[in-house]
Design an enzyme around this catalytic site. Structure first.
Site, short mmCIF file in Angstrom:
data_model
loop_
_atom_site.label_atom_id
_atom_site.label_comp_id
_atom_site.label_asym_id
_atom_site.label_seq_id
_atom_site.Cartn_x
_atom_site.Cartn_y
_atom_site.Cartn_z
N PHE A 71 17.56 -25.92 31.31
CA PHE A 71 18.98 -25.44 31.38
C PHE A 71 19.29 -24.13 30.44
CE2 PHE A 71 19.30 -30.19 31.95
CZ PHE A 71 19.48 -30.19 33.20
N PHE A 94 24.79 -18.41 31.02
CA PHE A 94 24.09 -17.31 30.13
C PHE A 94 25.47 -16.51 29.90
CE2 PHE A 94 21.22 -13.79 29.25
CZ PHE A 94 20.43 -14.35 28.62
N GLU A 134 22.75 -21.36 38.55
CA GLU A 134 23.83 -21.38 37.72
C GLU A 134 25.07 -21.31 38.38
OE1 GLU A 134 21.56 -17.76 36.01
OE2 GLU A 134 22.27 -18.90 34.23
N GLN A 173 10.25 -22.54 29.69
CA GLN A 173 10.70 -21.75 30.81
C GLN A 173 10.14 -20.58 30.96
OE1 GLN A 173 15.12 -23.40 30.04
NE2 GLN A 173 14.90 -21.54 31.71
N ARG A 198 25.98 -10.49 29.59
CA ARG A 198 26.52 -11.29 30.76
C ARG A 198 27.89 -11.88 30.66
NH1 ARG A 198 24.36 -13.14 35.76
NH2 ARG A 198 22.03 -12.52 35.39
N GLU A 250 14.22 -21.22 27.64
CA GLU A 250 14.13 -19.90 27.92
C GLU A 250 13.41 -19.22 26.48
OE1 GLU A 250 16.80 -17.50 29.85
OE2 GLU A 250 15.94 -15.63 29.35
N1 LUZ Z 1 18.16 -14.81 30.83
C1 LUZ Z 1 17.87 -13.56 30.68
C2 LUZ Z 1 19.18 -15.28 31.89
O1 LUZ Z 1 17.03 -13.29 29.91
N2 LUZ Z 1 18.48 -12.68 31.30
C3 LUZ Z 1 19.62 -12.98 32.14
O2 LUZ Z 1 20.42 -11.78 32.77
C4 LUZ Z 1 19.84 -14.25 32.41
N3 LUZ Z 1 21.15 -14.59 33.07
C5 LUZ Z 1 21.10 -15.77 33.29
C6 LUZ Z 1 20.41 -17.01 32.71
N4 LUZ Z 1 19.34 -16.39 32.04
MO1 MOS Z 2 18.86 -19.62 32.07
S1 MOS Z 2 20.70 -19.96 31.24
O1 MOS Z 2 18.80 -19.06 33.41
O2 MOS Z 2 17.41 -19.75 31.14
#
Ligand code: LUZ
Ligand code: MOS
Length: 752
Positions: free
Chosen positions: A222, A338, A707, A191, A304, A226
């Protein structure tokens, strides 16, 4: 417009990492997993395994030319740790062989000596031993301690939520190939291409410009890709760099389940004080986040959780404290929501508890405390264009809450072994990365001289439909057919310094950047058309459906004619634009600011029927009113809403990530880990788009969608809780999710 990936996916034409034809000479890498959850490494000996047939090399920490470090937020995660094992199946080396079978055969021949240490798997135990990823964080407003004495009702308790396996269809993987000048091209299922690029540069001690990360698409992310796509890509890159040959690393499903982090389990303590009418005066909550072995994204996820501790309620006195606890489990990571869902579950559990104690419905308390326009969140931001009440009211009337209530109560009076439960689930989710600097993106738009258009951004298509939305943005602003537009493969050579497709924000950020680029090109084309028509400027020109027309002369030109003429006159037909979300900030000292561009609201009504003999249940209906803003693509958005909420239902009920007390994952197969399938999906699943909603900060008036809908799933827990209470009045059904069949039976018949 239909999803641009629809045909490719259904015909099997879409390429995922494992489908990409390999260059001849490509080697296969397989990671070597640590045998225990916590140990000091004495020796790691690969020489015997390296002599196995087909094995080219086994890479360990010793082969790293740069810094042995891939930690994103804190530098606490070596690529290959050579001192200690922090969780079971932590990769310690990469076996590289001519074929996958040969690589796997050699795994068992790697010799490791270690001194095993006790494994800590419980976050509260970790906190007690002061094993924290970082110091605890508190967000607060008002003064909870001053108002407890004014409360008529106080409830206190513990709430727990379990982990969740991402189960993206495509497992983690990457292919790295050396370039002629000592650099690398990495094709990764990530991602965050820049996350991979940066970590690779650091590990190989190369400048970032020597590393290109390319992403065609993902078979789901999902949040699991990331940050956690990085290690596999860096391993492939390290091997390709050392061996000067392409190397592919793609995890098997069981490896993926054992080696990659999941949603963070949380154990939390709450205390809520209310007036006798149900107004919430004070809420105090302490979260123990099970971070696992390394920081990964845990600190941001913790943030978060604190931001969303109040869900969609206005709570004048709130104190939320969170501990990120270091345990000997996989490093847990981003997962749709998150940390937000974990925080929201607890406030809903407290409300359900208060409702039981006050003998009123939870909906009564929920409704009384809903945010309204101008109310302040505990972090100082005011609720703006707040549609929380509109969504609630429409949900209540459209799905006839009052008669549903009567029907359920009547059912419960006339049935013994089956009971129904009902829950309302209002939601609120802040849109923007909570770290302000991450809210930027850029877009590169080319109009080719045959009239076709290409757009390249940082956005990663992972099934969420972002490419379809980008095409809609280009087509609408240039007023051309979507068929003329193609979204190009994401690459760090074309778009630099990208942020991950995450936080539901990729359509907003990349879409807004694309809109800016298209407006530039549109203005240039209007000028070119004016010139062609002999008008002094473009004031009287319009572009509509691929036709430029002049309101003064009535003359018309086609898209193709204007492109051709503009190109001949040496006018730039490309634009690169950068977008940064305006107005957002957050002060990390005071914990106040306006971190979110806007909030997404909605409300769901959920009904379940419980079989009180067997502990099984059916989710009869989930009926939603959701604020999508002015949806760019209702079909894509509906897919996101339905998928998200079903994923939330699964998290709350059937999905159970089980480890033993030595940190071994027991739920590491599809037979041991159950996710929602078509039979699980409620027969009635209605998602209504809130009317007349326009979001000035979103792209083309829309709201982010990835989300927030997952949060509706939380309601099913409380619907089941209500059904249990109907069977066994007075029992206190503990708010411990997931509500598996075993837990239901224990609540129905166990000691209380
Ligand atoms: N990823 C991130 C996220 O690095 N920061 C965020 O605030 C976030 N919020 C939701 C999903 N991924
Ligand atoms: Mo995300 S939990 O928006 O990679």
């Amino acid at each position: 417009m239909t999803n641009v990936d629809g045909f490719g996916h259904t015909r099997g034409d879409s390429l995922f990492i494992d489908d990409i034809p390999l260059l001849s000479g490509t080697l296969i890498g397989v990671p070597y997993p640590a045998p225990v959850a916590h140990a000091k490494i004495k020796t790691l000996n690969v020489s015997k395994a390296e002599k196995y047939p087909g094995v080219i090399k086994i890479l360990t920490a010793k082969d790293i030319p740069g810094t042995n470090q891939i930690g994103g937020i804190f530098p606490d995660e070596p690529l290959f740790d050579n001192e200690a094992i922090h969780y079971r199946c932590q990769p310690l080396a990469l076996v590289v062989a001519a074929s996958e079978v040969e690589a796997r055969n050699a795994l068992d021949a790697i010799q490791i000596e270690y001194e095993e240490l006790p494994a800590i798997v419980d976050p509260r135990e970790a906190a007690q031993r002061n094993q924290l990823i970082m110091p605890p964080v508190t967000y607060e407003c008002g003064d909870v301690h001053k108002v407890w004495s004014e409360c008529d009702v106080i409830v206190e308790g513990r709430a727990e939520t379990g982990g969740q396996e991402h189960l993206y269809l495509e497992t983690q993987g990457a292919i790295a190939a050396p370039t002629e000048d000592g650099g690398l091209t990495i094709t990764s299922s990530t991602q965050g291409p820049t996350v991979v690029q940066r970590a690779t540069a650091q590990v190989l001690n190369l400048p970032m410009h020597k590393i290109e990360v390319v992403v065609h698409r993902l078979g789901g992310g999902f949040g699991g890709k990331e940050d956690q796509a990085t290690s596999w890509a860096v391993m492939a890159a390290l091997a390709a760099f050392n061996l000067k040959r392409p190397v592919k690393v793609v995890l098997h499903r069981i490896e993926d389940m054992r080696m990659t982090g999941k949603r963070h389990p949380y154990s939390s303590d709450y205390k809520m004080g209310l007036t006798k009418d149900g107004k919430i005066l004070a809420y105090e909550v302490t979260f123990f986040q099970n971070a696992g072995a390394h920081a990964d994204l845990s600190p941001a996820i913790l943030g978060r959780t604190l931001f969303h501790a109040n869900n969609t309620y206005c709570i004048p006195n709130l104190k939320a404290t969170a501990y990120s606890c270091k345990t000997n489990l996989l490093s847990n990571t981003a997962f749709r929501g998150f940390g937000g869902p974990q925080g929201i579950f607890v406030v809903e559990a407290a409300i359900a508890h208060a409702a039981q104690k006050m003998n009123v419905s939870a909906a009564h308390i929920q409704k009384m405390n809903l945010l309204k326009e101008g109310d302040l969140f505990h972090y100082g931001q005011a609720a703006k264009d707040c549609t929380a009440r509109r969504c609630w009211d429409l949900c209540e009337s459209r799905y006839e809450l009052t008669s549903a209530r009567e029907r359920v109560d009547h059912f419960n009076r006339s049935n013994f072994e089956r009971k129904k439960g009902l829950a309302m689930m209002p939601i609120c989710f802040g849109i923007s990365f909570t770290k302000t600097q991450m809210n930027q993106a850029s877009s590169l738009v080319h109009v080719y001289n045959d009239g076709s258009v290409s757009v390249t951004t940082a956005a990663i298509e992972m099934g969420q439909g972002v490419n379809t939305k980008l095409i809609e943005v280009v087509a609408r602003i240039l007023s051309i057919s979507p068929k003329r537009v193609r979204v190009q493969t994401t690459s760090t050579n074309k778009i630099a310094n990208t942020f991950p497709s995450a936080a539901s924000a990729e359509s907003d950020l990349n879409g807004n950047a694309t809109a800016l680029a298209c407006h530039e090109i549109r203005a240039r084309l209007l000028e070119a058309a004016a010139h062609l028509l002999g008008e002094s400027d473009s004031t009287n020109l319009e572009l509509q459906d691929e036709i430029f027309s002049s309101s003064s002369s009535g003359r018309r030109l086609t898209w193709g004619e204007v492109i051709e003429s503009a190109h001949a006159r040496r006018i730039n037909l490309s634009a690169h634009a950068h977008y940064a979300t305006p107005g957002i900030y957050f002060n990390l000292e005071t914990k106040k600011g306006e971190p979110f561009a806007y909030h997404v609201y909605g409300a769901a009504l959920i009904e379940v029927t419980l079989d009180c003999m067997r502990g099984t249940f059916k989710i009869d209906s989930v009926q939603v009113v959701h604020d999508f803003g002015a949806s760019i693509d209702p079909i894509v958005d509906l897919g996101q809403a339905e998928g998200g909420l079903v994923q939330g239902l699964g998290w709350m009920t059937i999905e159970e990530v089980v480890f033993n007390d030595r940190g071994k994952l027991l739920a590491d197969t599809f037979s041991a880990y159950k996710i929602p399938d078509m039979n699980f999906v409620p027969p009635v699943l209605d998602v209504h788009f809130l009317e007349n909603s326009h979001n000035p900060v979103g792209v083309l008036g829309s709201k982010a969608v990835g989300e927030p809908p997952l949060l509706y799933g939380i309601g099913v827990f409380f619907a089941l809780q209500e059904a249990i209470h109907a069977f066994r009045p007075g029992v206190r059904c503990m708010p411990y999710a997931p509500m598996t069949n075993e837990r239901i039976l224990l609540s129905l018949y166990g000691g209380s």
